[in-house]
Design a protein around this motif. Structure first.
Motif, PDB file in Angstrom:
ATOM      1  N   ALA A 128       0.835  -1.198   0.000  1.00  0.00           N
ATOM      2  CA  ALA A 128       0.000   0.000   0.000  1.00  0.00           C
ATOM      3  C   ALA A 128       0.875   1.255   0.000  1.00  0.00           C
ATOM      4  O   ALA A 128       0.594   2.235  -0.688  1.00  0.00           O
ATOM      5  CB  ALA A 128      -0.927  -0.002   1.214  1.00  0.00           C
ATOM      6  N   PHE A 149       3.893   1.568  -1.233  1.00  0.00           N
ATOM      7  CA  PHE A 149       4.471   1.745  -2.561  1.00  0.00           C
ATOM      8  C   PHE A 149       3.426   2.315  -3.525  1.00  0.00           C
ATOM      9  O   PHE A 149       3.698   3.248  -4.277  1.00  0.00           O
ATOM     10  CB  PHE A 149       5.003   0.402  -3.079  1.00  0.00           C
ATOM     11  CG  PHE A 149       5.550   0.461  -4.487  1.00  0.00           C
ATOM     12  CD1 PHE A 149       6.642   1.266  -4.780  1.00  0.00           C
ATOM     13  CD2 PHE A 149       4.975  -0.283  -5.517  1.00  0.00           C
ATOM     14  CE1 PHE A 149       7.150   1.335  -6.077  1.00  0.00           C
ATOM     15  CE2 PHE A 149       5.481  -0.220  -6.813  1.00  0.00           C
ATOM     16  CZ  PHE A 149       6.570   0.588  -7.092  1.00  0.00           C
ATOM     17  N   TYR A 150       2.237   1.770  -3.447  1.00  0.00           N
ATOM     18  CA  TYR A 150       1.159   2.241  -4.330  1.00  0.00           C
ATOM     19  C   TYR A 150       0.934   3.744  -4.159  1.00  0.00           C
ATOM     20  O   TYR A 150       0.889   4.494  -5.138  1.00  0.00           O
ATOM     21  CB  TYR A 150      -0.119   1.468  -4.000  1.00  0.00           C
ATOM     22  CG  TYR A 150      -1.276   1.723  -4.937  1.00  0.00           C
ATOM     23  CD1 TYR A 150      -1.304   1.179  -6.208  1.00  0.00           C
ATOM     24  CD2 TYR A 150      -2.360   2.501  -4.530  1.00  0.00           C
ATOM     25  CE1 TYR A 150      -2.375   1.394  -7.066  1.00  0.00           C
ATOM     26  CE2 TYR A 150      -3.438   2.719  -5.376  1.00  0.00           C
ATOM     27  CZ  TYR A 150      -3.444   2.156  -6.649  1.00  0.00           C
ATOM     28  OH  TYR A 150      -4.500   2.375  -7.479  1.00  0.00           O
ATOM     29  N   LEU A 151       0.829   4.187  -2.911  1.00  0.00           N
ATOM     30  CA  LEU A 151       0.598   5.620  -2.663  1.00  0.00           C
ATOM     31  C   LEU A 151       1.776   6.453  -3.158  1.00  0.00           C
ATOM     32  O   LEU A 151       1.604   7.534  -3.711  1.00  0.00           O
ATOM     33  CB  LEU A 151       0.380   5.864  -1.166  1.00  0.00           C
ATOM     34  CG  LEU A 151      -0.869   5.238  -0.540  1.00  0.00           C
ATOM     35  CD1 LEU A 151      -0.918   5.507   0.959  1.00  0.00           C
ATOM     36  CD2 LEU A 151      -2.138   5.792  -1.195  1.00  0.00           C
ATOM     37  N   THR A 186       3.800   5.784  -5.604  1.00  0.00           N
ATOM     38  CA  THR A 186       3.876   5.875  -7.065  1.00  0.00           C
ATOM     39  C   THR A 186       2.912   6.922  -7.606  1.00  0.00           C
ATOM     40  O   THR A 186       2.937   7.236  -8.793  1.00  0.00           O
ATOM     41  CB  THR A 186       3.530   4.545  -7.774  1.00  0.00           C
ATOM     42  OG1 THR A 186       2.177   4.200  -7.463  1.00  0.00           O
ATOM     43  CG2 THR A 186       4.470   3.434  -7.365  1.00  0.00           C
ATOM     44  N   ALA A 211       8.537   2.380 -12.198  1.00  0.00           N
ATOM     45  CA  ALA A 211       7.798   3.110 -11.155  1.00  0.00           C
ATOM     46  C   ALA A 211       8.614   3.163  -9.865  1.00  0.00           C
ATOM     47  O   ALA A 211       8.150   3.666  -8.871  1.00  0.00           O
ATOM     48  CB  ALA A 211       6.443   2.455 -10.905  1.00  0.00           C
ATOM     49  N   PRO A 259      10.102   6.451  -5.674  1.00  0.00           N
ATOM     50  CA  PRO A 259       8.833   6.316  -6.401  1.00  0.00           C
ATOM     51  C   PRO A 259       8.096   7.648  -6.519  1.00  0.00           C
ATOM     52  O   PRO A 259       7.566   7.980  -7.585  1.00  0.00           O
ATOM     53  CB  PRO A 259       8.028   5.329  -5.554  1.00  0.00           C
ATOM     54  CG  PRO A 259       8.989   4.661  -4.654  1.00  0.00           C
ATOM     55  CD  PRO A 259      10.204   5.525  -4.541  1.00  0.00           C
ATOM     56  N   ALA A 286       7.112   9.752  -9.891  1.00  0.00           N
ATOM     57  CA  ALA A 286       5.723  10.162 -10.138  1.00  0.00           C
ATOM     58  C   ALA A 286       5.650  11.650 -10.415  1.00  0.00           C
ATOM     59  O   ALA A 286       4.979  12.093 -11.352  1.00  0.00           O
ATOM     60  CB  ALA A 286       4.845   9.804  -8.938  1.00  0.00           C
ATOM     61  N   PHE A 339      -1.185  -0.270 -12.250  1.00  0.00           N
ATOM     62  CA  PHE A 339      -0.810  -1.580 -11.717  1.00  0.00           C
ATOM     63  C   PHE A 339      -1.591  -2.713 -12.385  1.00  0.00           C
ATOM     64  O   PHE A 339      -2.786  -2.574 -12.650  1.00  0.00           O
ATOM     65  CB  PHE A 339      -1.073  -1.644 -10.211  1.00  0.00           C
ATOM     66  CG  PHE A 339      -0.029  -0.959  -9.366  1.00  0.00           C
ATOM     67  CD1 PHE A 339       0.213   0.401  -9.500  1.00  0.00           C
ATOM     68  CD2 PHE A 339       0.694  -1.669  -8.419  1.00  0.00           C
ATOM     69  CE1 PHE A 339       1.167   1.047  -8.716  1.00  0.00           C
ATOM     70  CE2 PHE A 339       1.650  -1.040  -7.627  1.00  0.00           C
ATOM     71  CZ  PHE A 339       1.885   0.314  -7.779  1.00  0.00           C
ATOM     72  N   ILE A 377      -3.762  -2.057  -5.650  1.00  0.00           N
ATOM     73  CA  ILE A 377      -3.807  -2.367  -4.219  1.00  0.00           C
ATOM     74  C   ILE A 377      -5.079  -1.785  -3.597  1.00  0.00           C
ATOM     75  O   ILE A 377      -5.481  -0.669  -3.927  1.00  0.00           O
ATOM     76  CB  ILE A 377      -2.569  -1.746  -3.525  1.00  0.00           C
ATOM     77  CG1 ILE A 377      -1.283  -2.118  -4.260  1.00  0.00           C
ATOM     78  CG2 ILE A 377      -2.508  -2.145  -2.063  1.00  0.00           C
ATOM     79  CD1 ILE A 377      -0.938  -3.574  -4.239  1.00  0.00           C
ATOM     80  N   ILE A 410      -6.877  -0.132  -0.485  1.00  0.00           N
ATOM     81  CA  ILE A 410      -6.508   0.586   0.733  1.00  0.00           C
ATOM     82  C   ILE A 410      -7.768   1.019   1.459  1.00  0.00           C
ATOM     83  O   ILE A 410      -8.466   1.952   1.035  1.00  0.00           O
ATOM     84  CB  ILE A 410      -5.613   1.807   0.418  1.00  0.00           C
ATOM     85  CG1 ILE A 410      -4.380   1.349  -0.365  1.00  0.00           C
ATOM     86  CG2 ILE A 410      -5.201   2.503   1.701  1.00  0.00           C
ATOM     87  CD1 ILE A 410      -3.496   2.470  -0.835  1.00  0.00           C
ATOM     88  N   PHE A 444      -7.449  10.771  -1.475  1.00  0.00           N
ATOM     89  CA  PHE A 444      -6.164  10.259  -1.944  1.00  0.00           C
ATOM     90  C   PHE A 444      -5.719  10.985  -3.210  1.00  0.00           C
ATOM     91  O   PHE A 444      -4.578  11.454  -3.325  1.00  0.00           O
ATOM     92  CB  PHE A 444      -6.297   8.754  -2.178  1.00  0.00           C
ATOM     93  CG  PHE A 444      -5.242   8.147  -3.058  1.00  0.00           C
ATOM     94  CD1 PHE A 444      -3.898   8.387  -2.824  1.00  0.00           C
ATOM     95  CD2 PHE A 444      -5.592   7.312  -4.109  1.00  0.00           C
ATOM     96  CE1 PHE A 444      -2.927   7.818  -3.625  1.00  0.00           C
ATOM     97  CE2 PHE A 444      -4.620   6.741  -4.910  1.00  0.00           C
ATOM     98  CZ  PHE A 444      -3.292   6.997  -4.675  1.00  0.00           C
TER      99      PHE A 444
END
Ligand SMILES: Nc1ncnc2c1ncn2[C@@H]1O[C@H](COP(=O)(O)OP(=O)(O)O)[C@@H](O)[C@H]1O
Ligand SMILES: [Mg+2]
Lengths: 451, 257
Positions: free
Chosen positions: A395, A397-399, A401, B50, B74, B78, B86, B90, B92, B100
């Motif tokens: 999570a 890493f996702y945020l 990126t 990424a 990362p 970005a 992806f 993911i 969340i 977000f």
């Protein structure tokens, strides 16, 4: 002391005795409320007999109160004069029914705001109510917090000078919240305060009450709070509690909740402050069809020790109790979740659920979680679960990126975790207030720009 | 200068070499498609771009408009305009999409010294993009991908891309899990972003997506290397003949090297 930890004796007994005698002579409420004197004395005797609990006591297995037992604490002089409106401007809220302000356990009328006249509604200092309104107070005060078995309750009962008294008459639904602000000014010498609150919600009444414990200055001190809540038949009470005193404060609080038939009590507890904190939440579902939510969040850091203890007593059938606790631990802190559920004989159709989720942010923290079910009825549903985990790297890493820096991303994930507790609160003024307090207390709050 | 230049990239995951000397040049305005059998390293490449830091680059370099992409975190990548949709987005819990995305958008804007967007300006902007991707407005308040169907997750990725307006978009199997209608919508979203100063890398298994997002170049990735490159007709050949042929060629190539 020769490596022994067992000690039920009270090392500082002389100083407690001296303080007790001094109170009996000097404190207005101790001198004049003759009807309560016998209770005080019996509580003090009980305290002397019980002594402070030790880790050999099952209910105190994870928390040693040796630092409290060893220190000498003085009762504060009456000295609220130093606290000004400016000092508490951050704790003022628009849209409250009332705000009572206490400094080191003493009521300060100058800073308090009483509710507009409402037939039968009473929001006042407890000491004042004990002196002027004995008939209303006496049937409830000290009837639910058991000083014969719990040392801290005994200590509070013997020593308390003041606190809040809230009485909701039958069928009154109070829309705006009542805010009880307890300030600890700190001092050069260790000091103690024993705030005592009594909240009586009459049949079919509704209210929202916030108890907030805040430090205005530094210094070692000991806050020992007892709050008794009596929720009459079909009453609905939302009770919020925040402990955010300084990290040199020992804080023990005991919330005793008595629920009559079909009463609903939602207790929300947020612990972020204090050095050694023990929060006891003890609802008794006395009447059928009662519901109790115990929702909690604790955020610990540094060397804090935050112990969340609860004992839910299902004494009648068809009652529900839900405990949801989230913990966020950082630094070298220690957290405890100890959830006792007692289902008495005859409490059939009990529905009880307990969930404790913890997030550990460093590898030097310790979390103890202990569900304890004692069931003496055969037709009940009781479940519990506990999890301990770390921040989800995927999570994170996702945020990141998407452009959030690491601190901001962590902050967001922590806030999301803490939000599970927020989401169980009713929408409105107090929830928004809580959200801000929680955000500021999160370990990443300072680095994170998003929050 | 190419927008993206990958030279002799070697990447290890848990001590196993996955990318084994990959070269690729992508110019602004171009759409490149990377195809290849399962496990050939497509997602690994996307994740490295990424900046997944746990994937170890042992050799080679990657330049983004001349800057060392591999030195970036990362969030820096970005902010420099790299966006990776992806393959497996993911979930969340507890963070709404709107919250977000505004946080992400503002992080990028701040990086470029631009004024942050307040909620008043952000909402209409967000809603406009939702409309473009034919996404229900309830997306705003739902937690990021939580409880989303596979197709909803993929759409949400493209929605994020539409909002962040990256210069280099990498779509990792965005077509998997999409029915034909959703595929068309997603492709429209991607095509709407095509411009002379943007580039897109479309990673896919099937040729179908490429009917909608027509690539300028198609590359075949086998066992950590690009073994064949061509125009959009290469995708059709692969669709008909499968990867067996190129895999054999690749093995021959590996022996020759
Ligand atoms: N996190 C990981 N840990 C270990 N091995 C991995 C991980 N991710 C990918 N791999 C391995 O790397 C190889 C390439 O995977 P991937 O890049 O996902 O391929 P593709 O996207 O082309 O299907 C596979 O053999 C896969 O098992
Ligand atoms: Mg893949």
């Amino acid at each position: 002391m020769e490596g022994r930890t067992v000690s039920t004796t009270i090392q500082q007994l002389p100083s407690y005795l001296e303080a007790f005698l001094q109170l009996q002579k000097q404190s207005p409420v101790h001198r004049q409320e003759s009807w309560f004197r016998a209770v005080r004395e019996s509580a003090f005797t009980s305290f002397c007999q019980l002594g402070f609990p030790t880790i050999h006591d099952e209910d105190w297995r994870f928390t040693s109160v040796v630092p409290i037992a060893q220190a000498t604490f003085h009762l504060p002089e009456y000295d609220s004069d130093g606290v000004t409106e400016d000092d508490i401007s951050a704790y003022r809220l628009e849209g409250l029914a009332a705000q009572l302000v206490f400094v080191n356990g003493q009521y300060v009328p100058r800073l308090s705001r009483l509710p507009v006249e409402h037939k039968g509604l009473r929001v006042s200092s407890l000491a004042e109510a004990m002196l002027k309104d004995r008939e209303t107070v006496e049937p409830y005060l000290s009837r639910y917090a058991d000083y014969s078995k719990e040392a801290f309750t005994a200590l509070n009962t013997a020593f308390f000078k003041d606190g809040a008294f809230v009485f909701l008459p039958r069928s009154l639904a109070l829309q705006e919240p009542i805010y009880l602000l307890h300030l600890n000014t700190g001092s050069a010498t260790p000091r103690m305060a024993h705030p005592r609150n009594l909240i009586v919600a009459g049949e079919n009444s509704q209210a929202t009450i916030l108890e907030d414990y805040v430090s205005l200055g530094a210094g070692v001190s000991f806050s020992n709070v007892v709050t008794e809540i009596v929720a009459g038949e079909q009453a609905v009470l939302h009770h919020y509690r925040i402990e955010r005193e300084g990290t040199d404060v020992f804080h023990v609080s005991t919330l005793c909740i008595q629920q009559e038939r079909s009463a609903t009590v939602n207790s929300h507890s947020v612990l972020t402050g204090g050095a050694l904190v023990r929060s006891n939440i003890q609802p008794v579902l006395a009447g059928e069809g009662g519901n109790c939510l115990i929702n909690g969040l604790f955020i610990s850091n540094g060397r804090q020790h935050l112990d969340n203890y609860m004992k839910v007593e299902h004494r009648s059938a068809h009652c529900g109790s839900h405990q949801f606790y989230n913990g966020i631990l950082d630094g070298e802190s220690r957290g405890v979740f100890h959830g006792r559920i007692l289902v008495c004989e005859g409490a059939q159709q009990t529905d009880s659920k307990q969930i404790n989720r913890n997030l550990l942010l460093s590898d030097t923290v310790q979390m103890d979680t202990k569900p304890q079910l004692e069931i003496f009825a055969d037709d009940v549903k009781c479940t519990h679960s506990a999890t301990i985990g770390q921040i989800d790297e995927e999570a994170l890493f996702y945020l990141r990126t998407r452009g959030l820096n690491e601190a901001a991303a962590k902050g967001l994930l922590l806030f999301a975790f803490a939000s599970e507790c927020l989401e169980r609160m009713n929408l409105g003024l107090i929830r928004n207030y809580m959200a801000k307090i929680i955000m500021r207390a999160l370990p990443q709050a300072k680095q994170s720009e998003v929050l | 200068m190419a927008m993206l230049e990958i030279r002799n990239l070697h990447v290890k995951i848990e001590n196993r070499e996955i990318l084994k000397g990959l070269n690729l040049k992508v110019n602004a305005g171009e759409v490149h498609s990377i195809m290849g059998p399962n496990g050939s390293g497509k997602s690994t490449l996307a994740q490295v771009l990424a900046r997944r830091e746990s994937y170890l680059v042992t050799e080679g370099e990657v330049l983004l408009d001349g800057k060392d992409l591999l030195a970036m975190k990362p969030e820096d990548a970005a902010c420099e305009g790299v966006f990776m949709a992806f393959q497996y987005p993911i979930e969340i819990a507890g963070i709404s999409n709107a919250y977000f995305l505004r946080a992400a958008l503002n992080a990028v804007r701040k990086y470029h010294g631009r004024k942050e967007m307040d909620a008043m300006d952000f909402l209409p902007f967000y809603k406009g993009k939702m409309k473009l991707l034919e996404v229900d407005e309830s997306f705003m308040t739902r937690s990021v991908n939580e409880g989303f169907s596979g197709g909803e997750k993929k759409r949400n990725e493209i929605l994020q891309m539409a909002l962040l307006e990256p210069k280099l978009a990498i779509l990792d199997e965005t077509d998997s899990g999409l029915d034909i209608d959703a595929l068309r919508i997603v492709a429209n979203g991607v095509n709407a972003m095509r411009s002379p100063d943007r580039a897109t890398i479309v990673i896919t298994h099937y040729q179908r997506l490429l009917d909608y997002i027509v690539p300028d170049f198609v590359h075949v990735l086998v066992d950590g290397r690009i073994v064949k490159s061509g125009g959009k007709e290469l995708a059709l050949t692969l669709e008909e003949q499968g990867y067996v042929g190129v895999e054999t060629e690749a093995r021959a190539l590996a022996v020759a090297v």
